[in-house]
Write a protein that holds these residues in place. Structure first.
Motif, PDB file in Angstrom:
ATOM      1  N   ARG A 167       0.817  -1.224   0.000  1.00  0.00           N
ATOM      2  CA  ARG A 167       0.000   0.000   0.000  1.00  0.00           C
ATOM      3  C   ARG A 167       0.849   1.272   0.000  1.00  0.00           C
ATOM      4  N   TYR A 168       2.158   1.103  -0.130  1.00  0.00           N
ATOM      5  CA  TYR A 168       3.067   2.234  -0.082  1.00  0.00           C
ATOM      6  C   TYR A 168       3.873   2.316  -1.378  1.00  0.00           C
ATOM      7  N   CYS A 169       4.218   3.516  -1.756  1.00  0.00           N
ATOM      8  CA  CYS A 169       5.188   3.737  -2.822  1.00  0.00           C
ATOM      9  C   CYS A 169       6.579   3.573  -2.217  1.00  0.00           C
ATOM     10  N   LEU A 170       7.420   2.784  -2.858  1.00  0.00           N
ATOM     11  CA  LEU A 170       8.763   2.495  -2.371  1.00  0.00           C
ATOM     12  C   LEU A 170       9.768   3.116  -3.338  1.00  0.00           C
ATOM     13  N   ALA A 171      10.730   3.846  -2.827  1.00  0.00           N
ATOM     14  CA  ALA A 171      11.601   4.612  -3.719  1.00  0.00           C
ATOM     15  C   ALA A 171      13.045   4.635  -3.253  1.00  0.00           C
ATOM     16  N   TRP A 172      13.897   5.040  -4.196  1.00  0.00           N
ATOM     17  CA  TRP A 172      15.305   5.304  -3.930  1.00  0.00           C
ATOM     18  C   TRP A 172      15.647   6.690  -4.453  1.00  0.00           C
ATOM     19  N   PHE A 173      16.418   7.403  -3.673  1.00  0.00           N
ATOM     20  CA  PHE A 173      16.946   8.708  -4.043  1.00  0.00           C
ATOM     21  C   PHE A 173      18.459   8.684  -3.866  1.00  0.00           C
ATOM     22  N   ARG A 174      19.106   9.692  -4.420  1.00  0.00           N
ATOM     23  CA  ARG A 174      20.540   9.851  -4.176  1.00  0.00           C
ATOM     24  C   ARG A 174      20.891  11.322  -4.122  1.00  0.00           C
ATOM     25  N   CYS A 223      16.664   5.374   0.803  1.00  0.00           N
ATOM     26  CA  CYS A 223      15.363   4.838   0.480  1.00  0.00           C
ATOM     27  C   CYS A 223      14.300   5.700   1.157  1.00  0.00           C
ATOM     28  N   ALA A 224      13.133   5.671   0.554  1.00  0.00           N
ATOM     29  CA  ALA A 224      12.028   6.489   1.042  1.00  0.00           C
ATOM     30  C   ALA A 224      10.723   5.779   0.738  1.00  0.00           C
ATOM     31  N   THR A 225       9.704   6.117   1.528  1.00  0.00           N
ATOM     32  CA  THR A 225       8.408   5.519   1.282  1.00  0.00           C
ATOM     33  C   THR A 225       7.302   6.429   1.773  1.00  0.00           C
ATOM     34  N   ASP A 226       6.134   6.247   1.188  1.00  0.00           N
ATOM     35  CA  ASP A 226       4.973   7.037   1.574  1.00  0.00           C
ATOM     36  C   ASP A 226       3.727   6.243   1.224  1.00  0.00           C
ATOM     37  N   PRO A 227       2.682   6.400   1.994  1.00  0.00           N
ATOM     38  CA  PRO A 227       1.441   5.655   1.683  1.00  0.00           C
ATOM     39  C   PRO A 227       0.861   6.091   0.355  1.00  0.00           C
ATOM     40  N   GLY A 228       0.275   5.131  -0.356  1.00  0.00           N
ATOM     41  CA  GLY A 228      -0.418   5.452  -1.580  1.00  0.00           C
ATOM     42  C   GLY A 228       0.413   5.202  -2.816  1.00  0.00           C
ATOM     43  N   PRO A 229      -0.166   5.496  -3.980  1.00  0.00           N
ATOM     44  CA  PRO A 229       0.540   5.269  -5.246  1.00  0.00           C
ATOM     45  C   PRO A 229       1.685   6.249  -5.444  1.00  0.00           C
ATOM     46  N   CYS A 230       2.597   5.861  -6.339  1.00  0.00           N
ATOM     47  CA  CYS A 230       3.729   6.738  -6.618  1.00  0.00           C
ATOM     48  C   CYS A 230       3.300   7.916  -7.480  1.00  0.00           C
ATOM     49  N   GLY A 231       2.724   7.643  -8.620  1.00  0.00           N
ATOM     50  CA  GLY A 231       2.218   8.696  -9.486  1.00  0.00           C
ATOM     51  C   GLY A 231       3.289   9.580 -10.069  1.00  0.00           C
ATOM     52  N   SER A 232       2.841  10.696 -10.607  1.00  0.00           N
ATOM     53  CA  SER A 232       3.733  11.599 -11.322  1.00  0.00           C
ATOM     54  C   SER A 232       4.720  12.314 -10.413  1.00  0.00           C
ATOM     55  N   ARG A 233       4.486  12.290  -9.122  1.00  0.00           N
ATOM     56  CA  ARG A 233       5.382  12.972  -8.186  1.00  0.00           C
ATOM     57  C   ARG A 233       6.393  12.013  -7.572  1.00  0.00           C
ATOM     58  N   TRP A 234       6.592  10.879  -8.194  1.00  0.00           N
ATOM     59  CA  TRP A 234       7.430   9.844  -7.584  1.00  0.00           C
ATOM     60  C   TRP A 234       8.834  10.335  -7.300  1.00  0.00           C
ATOM     61  N   SER A 235       9.341  11.264  -8.082  1.00  0.00           N
ATOM     62  CA  SER A 235      10.723  11.708  -7.915  1.00  0.00           C
ATOM     63  C   SER A 235      10.857  12.969  -7.063  1.00  0.00           C
ATOM     64  N   ALA A 236       9.762  13.413  -6.489  1.00  0.00           N
ATOM     65  CA  ALA A 236       9.804  14.614  -5.663  1.00  0.00           C
ATOM     66  C   ALA A 236      10.130  14.259  -4.221  1.00  0.00           C
ATOM     67  N   ARG A 237      11.130  14.891  -3.692  1.00  0.00           N
ATOM     68  CA  ARG A 237      11.523  14.627  -2.307  1.00  0.00           C
ATOM     69  C   ARG A 237      10.361  14.876  -1.359  1.00  0.00           C
TER      70      ARG A 237
END
Length: 133
Positions: A33-40, A103-117
């Motif tokens: 149920r969360y968007c899972l991401a990686w940043f650098r 790594c970062a995560t937030d509830p809900g879909p990733c969507g068009s803002r997936w790369s926004a901190r």
């Protein structure tokens, strides 16, 4: 609350590979149920989105600079005993990939803002990746 811990960083020569892991814990966390991401981030630069994986298989997002070289994936057994993990497989590394990876995560879909901190509530402490020529 959700806590994230990265691992897998290190030093590698250009052309090599590394796999980063992010393990999440916290009673409210549900990886499905969360968007899972990686940043650098490198010194003096903004933190940039590298990759994200959404709620359904195939919903993956990549920065242009890592497309075809990096792969984000979920752990196969990520809904039991708090062992919720996702990965970033990094191949054909170049010196330009040297950075601190988060790594970062937030509830809900990733969507068009997936790369926004600002789209993410929970962050790990980071793991350093250094690529030498």
């Amino acid at each position: 609350q959700v806590q994230l811990v990265e691992s897998g960083g290190g030093s590698v020569q250009a052309g090599g590979s590394l796999r980063l892991s992010c393990e999440a814990s916290g009673s409210i966390f549900n990886p499905m149920r969360y968007c899972l991401a990686w940043f650098r981030q490198t010194p003096g630069k903004e933190r940039e989105g590298v990759a994200a994986i959404g709620l359904r298989p195939g919903w993956t997002y990549y920065a242009d600079s890592v497309e075809e070289r990096f792969t984000i994936s979920r752990g196969q057994d990520n809904a039991k005993d708090g062992k919720n993990t996702w990965y970033l497989q990094m191949n054909s590394l170049t010196t330009e990939d040297t950075a601190m990876y988060y790594c970062a995560t937030d509830p809900g879909p990733c969507g068009s803002r997936w790369s926004a901190r600002s789209a993410y509530t929970y962050w790990g402490q980071g793991t350093q990746v250094t690529v030498s020529s």
